[in-house]
Write an enzyme that holds these catalytic residues in place. Structure first.
Site, mmCIF file in Angstrom:
data_model
loop_
_atom_site.group_PDB
_atom_site.id
_atom_site.type_symbol
_atom_site.label_atom_id
_atom_site.label_comp_id
_atom_site.label_asym_id
_atom_site.label_seq_id
_atom_site.Cartn_x
_atom_site.Cartn_y
_atom_site.Cartn_z
ATOM 1 N N LYS A 136 2.128 -2.965 5.622
ATOM 2 C CA LYS A 136 2.240 -1.925 6.658
ATOM 3 C C LYS A 136 3.457 -1.031 6.379
ATOM 4 O O LYS A 136 3.383 0.202 6.519
ATOM 5 C CB LYS A 136 2.348 -2.564 8.042
ATOM 6 N N TYR A 156 1.613 -9.055 5.148
ATOM 7 C CA TYR A 156 1.025 -8.055 6.062
ATOM 8 C C TYR A 156 2.068 -7.013 6.472
ATOM 9 O O TYR A 156 1.826 -5.805 6.396
ATOM 10 C CB TYR A 156 0.495 -8.794 7.292
#
Lengths: 327, 327
Positions: free
Chosen positions: B155, B151
């Site tokens: 990002k 994750y």
């Protein structure tokens, strides 16, 4: 041991293949097979006695990464890239080759890992273009990546992917942030950074060279020989000692153009220095102002990566490797 | 003015739509149309008098980004993401939604820019998960992004893409690195970070909450109200003042769990604090050890982004916004 070099027709790729051929082994294991790929067919190293597969291939073409991975090579050197200038001019091509091509390779390995636990060493060449001005000097290892080119963005993204895929155990990756390579052999080219090499290489053989920036411009250099050394060390280092941060700024030599010229004077005399013609070029002056002046590279040094410590050494390495040892 | 919110059914998305409805304008221009999309159909804000298009959509599905861009919205808030735990469990889904979906959006805008010069404001929610341990405290703005989750990697990659696409002029992007949001309204969830909110929200209404870590754990917080404020400020700020580094660590409040609890005691008394039950959880203890303790956020503060300066304020914001102003 089966070694793949993607980008094998480039300057660093050719030198890497030649060095691996001369060594005959990597990490103590004999090299029995080399697969050399590039967008033009690479030359097989003359004296390599193992199996050579040299072929034209574009990593961003469908199926290409899977073909490379199907043979389950032990080590993959991924050096292929569209250079900075071209990636800036052709946005889609830059992302396709530099980002998507790399991701196809990483995903082909991931899927193979899922099939049979395949987990090769992947050595990826990144670049100091991952940082962008304003920059401190020297740049610490912990400095953020804020590239000012699409090329630098693509390299920074691939570093992140490589660390994540390595953390997940799909392969054992390491990203080598190469300094500008100096002295680049061959003919003067139109790369904006070309003059750093031109002003040494050309005068060493009695030819004129143009210097488009002022003597106080500071930049970050390493010889082709050291660059190959970084890649081989990256292929053999115990990655447990590297930890999860797999992108390493390599050691190099921070020098001003004036310091480059004084080294040339010491090695080749005033006559060579007199062949440098100053022709300021505003465009190049502005571009170079944003480039990295030098890195601390503390982690890489502690991990055993070694570079030259003076420009005299860099010039002598060029004389040894390209000019037969004498002027 | 036409505003798109991708991820409009999430907690921040709903609060953002409500705030935009209450304001009726953005940057002094009346909001005449809102397009709200998410993987479940978002609710239209009750009192919005303009046109609302609320629909179920997956940004990673073919053609979806083009559909959103076809209407040439003025501002696009992109808040949608697979959360950290799910992106870690489902590698392919995380990359498809969090990376590819975002890239499809950015490319759809780029192609529209090529057609007619379209150049919207894009506000993207990034996360403090872009950094990974070991971390200094406070973390400087110039600290590198070395995520320890897929994750966080996704990002960090989207931040790089956003800066490059903005630099090329395809859109005016800004990436907002949100702190952990506290107090999250709603029910306790199973997110590893849930306890930071649970230990305040539940005792405030007389319910027990479990604290799985020790009181000296330090983390980085902001209220839902401030998070919405960051997004709106990001949508209206003059990006010339931001420059090419478009990913900004937001201001927040660095506090230990013990400091959270003392704030709860000041606002709601010993009776509330007594409802916190200590049940150490080794897995959560280990995860939280790698999380960001706090950021300097100098640039964001200088650019006018504002957050709470005490946990008492954060608790009172929750009482105002979620509990009708009183206990």
């Amino acid at each position: 041991m089966h070694i793949v070099i993607i980008g094998a027709a480039g300057m660093v790729g050719r030198k890497l293949a030649a060095k691996l051929t001369a060594d005959g082994q990597l990490d103590g294991k004999p090299i029995t097979e080399m697969t050399l790929v590039d967008v033009v067919t690479p030359e097989a190293p003359a004296s390599f006695t193992g199996k050579v597969n040299a072929r034209e291939a574009d990593l961003s073409a469908p199926g290409e990464a899977e073909t490379l991975v199907a043979a389950r090579p032990d080590v993959i050197f991924h050096l292929a890239a569209i250079v900075s200038g071209e990636a800036e001019l052709d946005f889609e091509k830059g992302y396709r080759i530099n980002l998507d091509g790399t991701r196809y390779l990483f995903d082909a390995i991931r899927l193979a890992h899922g099939v049979d636990g395949y987990r090769p060493r992947v050595v990826f060449t990144s670049s100091i273009a991952v940082v962008g001005a304003p920059l401190p000097y020297p740049i610490p290892d912990e400095y953020h990546t804020t590239p000012l080119t699409s090329y630098g963005t693509q390299k920074a993204i691939c570093e992140l992917l490589l660390s994540d895929y390595s953390r997940r155990g799909f392969f054992d990756g390491i990203a080598i942030r190469l300094p500008t390579i100096c002295i680049r052999p061959g003919k003067p080219n139109k790369a904006a950074s070309g003059f750093f090499s031109n002003i040494l290489r050309e005068p060493l053989v009695g030819r004129e060279a143009i210097l488009p920036v002022s003597d106080d411009v500071r930049h970050w250099h390493t010889s082709p020989r050291s660059a190959v050394g970084f890649l081989i060390h990256g292929a053999t280092i115990d990655l447990e000692t590297v930890g999860p941060r797999r992108a390493l700024s390599m050691p190099g030599l921070s020098a001003t153009v004036g310091e480059q010229i004084e080294a040339l004077r010491r090695v080749a005399g005033d006559k060579a220095v007199a062949l440098i013609r100053r022709e300021p070029d505003e465009m190049i002056i502005n571009m170079v102002a944003g480039w990295a002046p030098g890195f601390e590279a503390k982690r890489a040094k502690a991990l055993g990566f070694k570079a030259e410590t003076s420009f005299d050494e860099i010039i002598r390495a060029h004389i040894d490797d390209e000019l037969g040892g004498t002027l």
